[in-house]
Scaffold this motif. Structure first.
Motif, PDB file in Angstrom:
ATOM      1  N   ASN A 251       0.841  -1.192   0.000  1.00 33.65           N
ATOM      2  CA  ASN A 251       0.000   0.000   0.000  1.00 33.65           C
ATOM      3  C   ASN A 251       0.880   1.247   0.000  1.00 33.65           C
ATOM      4  OD1 ASN A 251      -2.328   1.701   0.418  1.00 33.65           O
ATOM      5  ND2 ASN A 251      -1.703   1.861   2.557  1.00 33.65           N
ATOM      6  N   ARG A 252       0.616   2.162  -0.923  1.00 32.94           N
ATOM      7  CA  ARG A 252       1.356   3.420  -0.937  1.00 32.94           C
ATOM      8  C   ARG A 252       0.433   4.550  -1.421  1.00 32.94           C
ATOM      9  NH1 ARG A 252       3.319   4.254  -6.188  1.00 32.94           N
ATOM     10  NH2 ARG A 252       3.456   2.432  -7.537  1.00 32.94           N
ATOM     11  N   GLU A 253      -0.646   4.753  -0.685  1.00 30.84           N
ATOM     12  CA  GLU A 253      -1.654   5.742  -1.074  1.00 30.84           C
ATOM     13  C   GLU A 253      -1.065   7.134  -1.229  1.00 30.84           C
ATOM     14  OE1 GLU A 253      -5.790   7.748   0.645  1.00 30.84           O
ATOM     15  OE2 GLU A 253      -4.814   6.139   1.734  1.00 30.84           O
ATOM     16  N   THR A 254      -0.108   7.514  -0.381  1.00 31.66           N
ATOM     17  CA  THR A 254       0.428   8.869  -0.415  1.00 31.66           C
ATOM     18  C   THR A 254       1.558   9.024  -1.426  1.00 31.66           C
ATOM     19  OG1 THR A 254       1.969   8.339   1.393  1.00 31.66           O
ATOM     20  CG2 THR A 254      -0.163   9.262   1.998  1.00 31.66           C
ATOM     21  N   ASP A 255       1.937   7.944  -2.101  1.00 31.54           N
ATOM     22  CA  ASP A 255       2.995   7.993  -3.097  1.00 31.54           C
ATOM     23  C   ASP A 255       2.388   8.377  -4.442  1.00 31.54           C
ATOM     24  OD1 ASP A 255       5.435   7.821  -4.270  1.00 31.54           O
ATOM     25  OD2 ASP A 255       5.823   5.742  -3.725  1.00 31.54           O
TER      26      ASP A 255
ATOM     27  N   ILE B 159      -2.558  12.300  -5.589  1.00 30.74           N
ATOM     28  CA  ILE B 159      -3.798  12.830  -5.034  1.00 30.74           C
ATOM     29  C   ILE B 159      -4.961  11.924  -5.421  1.00 30.74           C
ATOM     30  CG2 ILE B 159      -5.397  14.782  -5.009  1.00 30.74           C
ATOM     31  CD1 ILE B 159      -3.029  16.576  -5.681  1.00 30.74           C
ATOM     32  N   TYR B 160      -5.845  11.645  -4.458  1.00 25.91           N
ATOM     33  CA  TYR B 160      -7.069  10.912  -4.734  1.00 25.91           C
ATOM     34  C   TYR B 160      -8.242  11.882  -4.688  1.00 25.91           C
ATOM     35  CZ  TYR B 160      -5.344   6.182  -4.883  1.00 25.91           C
ATOM     36  OH  TYR B 160      -4.716   5.036  -5.284  1.00 25.91           O
ATOM     37  N   PHE B 161      -9.037  11.907  -5.756  1.00 29.12           N
ATOM     38  CA  PHE B 161     -10.214  12.759  -5.773  1.00 29.12           C
ATOM     39  C   PHE B 161     -11.449  11.894  -5.995  1.00 29.12           C
ATOM     40  CE2 PHE B 161      -9.495  12.241 -10.256  1.00 29.12           C
ATOM     41  CZ  PHE B 161     -10.746  12.337 -10.838  1.00 29.12           C
ATOM     42  N   GLY B 162     -12.599  12.454  -5.689  1.00 31.58           N
ATOM     43  CA  GLY B 162     -13.852  11.742  -5.941  1.00 31.58           C
ATOM     44  C   GLY B 162     -14.117  10.586  -5.012  1.00 31.58           C
ATOM     45  N   LYS B 163     -13.519  10.586  -3.800  1.00 30.45           N
ATOM     46  CA  LYS B 163     -13.858   9.528  -2.856  1.00 30.45           C
ATOM     47  C   LYS B 163     -15.349   9.615  -2.515  1.00 30.45           C
ATOM     48  CE  LYS B 163      -9.359   8.838  -0.669  1.00 30.45           C
ATOM     49  NZ  LYS B 163      -8.587   8.828   0.602  1.00 30.45           N
ATOM     50  N   ASN B 164     -15.968   8.452  -2.359  1.00 30.44           N
ATOM     51  CA  ASN B 164     -17.414   8.326  -2.136  1.00 30.44           C
ATOM     52  C   ASN B 164     -18.224   8.651  -3.392  1.00 30.44           C
ATOM     53  OD1 ASN B 164     -17.627   7.501   0.682  1.00 30.44           O
ATOM     54  ND2 ASN B 164     -16.740   9.497   1.137  1.00 30.44           N
ATOM     55  N   LYS B 165     -17.537   8.734  -4.524  1.00 33.13           N
ATOM     56  CA  LYS B 165     -18.232   8.941  -5.803  1.00 33.13           C
ATOM     57  C   LYS B 165     -17.726   7.952  -6.849  1.00 33.13           C
ATOM     58  CE  LYS B 165     -19.594  12.499  -9.119  1.00 33.13           C
ATOM     59  NZ  LYS B 165     -19.496  13.931  -9.485  1.00 33.13           N
ATOM     60  N   TYR B 166     -16.420   7.866  -7.010  1.00 31.99           N
ATOM     61  CA  TYR B 166     -15.820   6.966  -7.987  1.00 31.99           C
ATOM     62  C   TYR B 166     -15.047   5.856  -7.274  1.00 31.99           C
ATOM     63  CZ  TYR B 166     -16.657  11.075 -10.899  1.00 31.99           C
ATOM     64  OH  TYR B 166     -17.237  12.143 -11.522  1.00 31.99           O
ATOM     65  N   GLY B 167     -14.809   4.772  -7.987  1.00 35.10           N
ATOM     66  CA  GLY B 167     -14.026   3.673  -7.424  1.00 35.10           C
ATOM     67  C   GLY B 167     -13.503   2.761  -8.513  1.00 35.10           C
ATOM     68  N   HIS B 168     -12.366   2.107  -8.238  1.00 38.92           N
ATOM     69  CA  HIS B 168     -11.756   1.156  -9.169  1.00 38.92           C
ATOM     70  C   HIS B 168     -11.298  -0.065  -8.390  1.00 38.92           C
ATOM     71  CE1 HIS B 168     -11.341   4.066 -12.577  1.00 38.92           C
ATOM     72  NE2 HIS B 168     -11.268   4.941 -11.589  1.00 38.92           N
ATOM     73  N   TYR B 169     -11.488  -1.235  -8.986  1.00 39.93           N
ATOM     74  CA  TYR B 169     -11.059  -2.494  -8.370  1.00 39.93           C
ATOM     75  C   TYR B 169     -10.310  -3.329  -9.401  1.00 39.93           C
ATOM     76  CZ  TYR B 169     -13.861  -1.642  -4.214  1.00 39.93           C
ATOM     77  OH  TYR B 169     -14.360  -1.101  -3.052  1.00 39.93           O
ATOM     78  N   TRP B 170      -9.071  -3.693  -9.050  1.00 36.00           N
ATOM     79  CA  TRP B 170      -8.263  -4.498  -9.955  1.00 36.00           C
ATOM     80  C   TRP B 170      -8.788  -5.928 -10.096  1.00 36.00           C
ATOM     81  CZ3 TRP B 170      -5.561  -2.257 -13.294  1.00 36.00           C
ATOM     82  CH2 TRP B 170      -4.679  -1.218 -13.035  1.00 36.00           C
ATOM     83  N   THR B 171      -8.585  -6.491 -11.285  1.00 32.94           N
ATOM     84  CA  THR B 171      -8.647  -7.936 -11.471  1.00 32.94           C
ATOM     85  C   THR B 171      -7.208  -8.433 -11.580  1.00 32.94           C
ATOM     86  OG1 THR B 171      -8.581  -8.062 -13.905  1.00 32.94           O
ATOM     87  CG2 THR B 171     -10.725  -7.558 -12.857  1.00 32.94           C
TER      88      THR B 171
END
Length: 227
Positions: A69-73, A176-188
């Motif tokens: 996990n490297r959300e801030t990277d 930067i993460y934008f659109g939390k609680n609006k957009y989302g992505h999930y890897w396969t």
């Protein structure tokens, strides 16, 4: 007498109802300490994302094939584990020599276990879903955009009548993460093959849930395990 005729049946009904056994709650199903739900599909789906403490938590954000996990990277090709600076210098999971480092190919289109975040983080039989399994979730389930706890996302109800919640963790742009609680992505776990710089992922918005095409592998998305 009239009042007795009315009250006696009601009291009898209440007594019978109180004596009836209460239905047993559904058993909690777990694999290696993590809960899952049987939606009535070809695989069982976990109740929360990797890195989450509750079903509504976003959990970890990872590039495709990375296990940290490297959300801030920054999520770009310069920081990606399997490329030398760009999407055309891939060092693993490459089926197109024009995208491989110095013509490199290995023709791998599905993540090895050591590069599968679900397998590495949760162990046991857990793994990331394939493209086909994610498409099955889209095609055979009922999706409703809603709120659980503090976050928004989709309640996904399967053929069995049971459901999971997929929180909308946002979209990465650099660090930067934008659109939390609006957009989302999930890897396969599935790469796009000839277009090896891309891998398949679920895309979610309040009015959409689909896999419109591949996404850059260096992007930081969520992971929901299956078994």
């Amino acid at each position: 007498m009239y009042m007795k005729k009315i009250l006696f049946p009601l009291a009898l009904i209440a007594l019978v109802t109180a004596c009836q056994p209460k239905p047993e709650p559904d058993p909690v199903l777990t694999e290696n300490g993590y809960e899952y739900i049987d939606l009535g599909l070809s695989v069982k789906w976990a109740t929360m994302n990797v890195g989450a403490a509750a079903p509504e938590d976003f959990g970890y954000y990872v590039a495709w094939g990375e296990t940290k996990n490297r959300e801030t990277d920054t999520y770009d090709w310069a920081h990606y584990a399997f490329a030398n600076g760009s999407g055309e210098t891939l060092t693993k999971y490459c089926s197109n020599p024009d995208m491989g480092n110095n013509g490199f190919t290995d023709n791998k289109v599905r993540l090895d276990k050591e590069d599968d975040l679900a397998a590495v983080a949760w162990g046991g039989k857990w793994r990331m879903p394939t493209q086909e399994e994610m498409q099955e979730l889209i095609d055979r389930c009922t999706w409703t955009f809603t709120t659980l706890g503090a976050n928004k996302g989709y309640q996904v109800v399967g053929p069995s009548g049971k459901s999971i919640f997929l929180p909308a963790g946002g979209e990465p742009q650099g660090s930067i993460y934008f659109g939390k609680n609006k957009y989302g992505h999930y890897w396969t776990s599935t790469n796009c093959g000839a277009n090896s710089s891309y891998s398949w992922a679920l895309y979610m918005a309040p009015d959409a849930y689909t896999m419109p095409g591949g996404n850059y592998r260096c992007s930081g998305f969520s992971v929901r395990p299956v078994l």
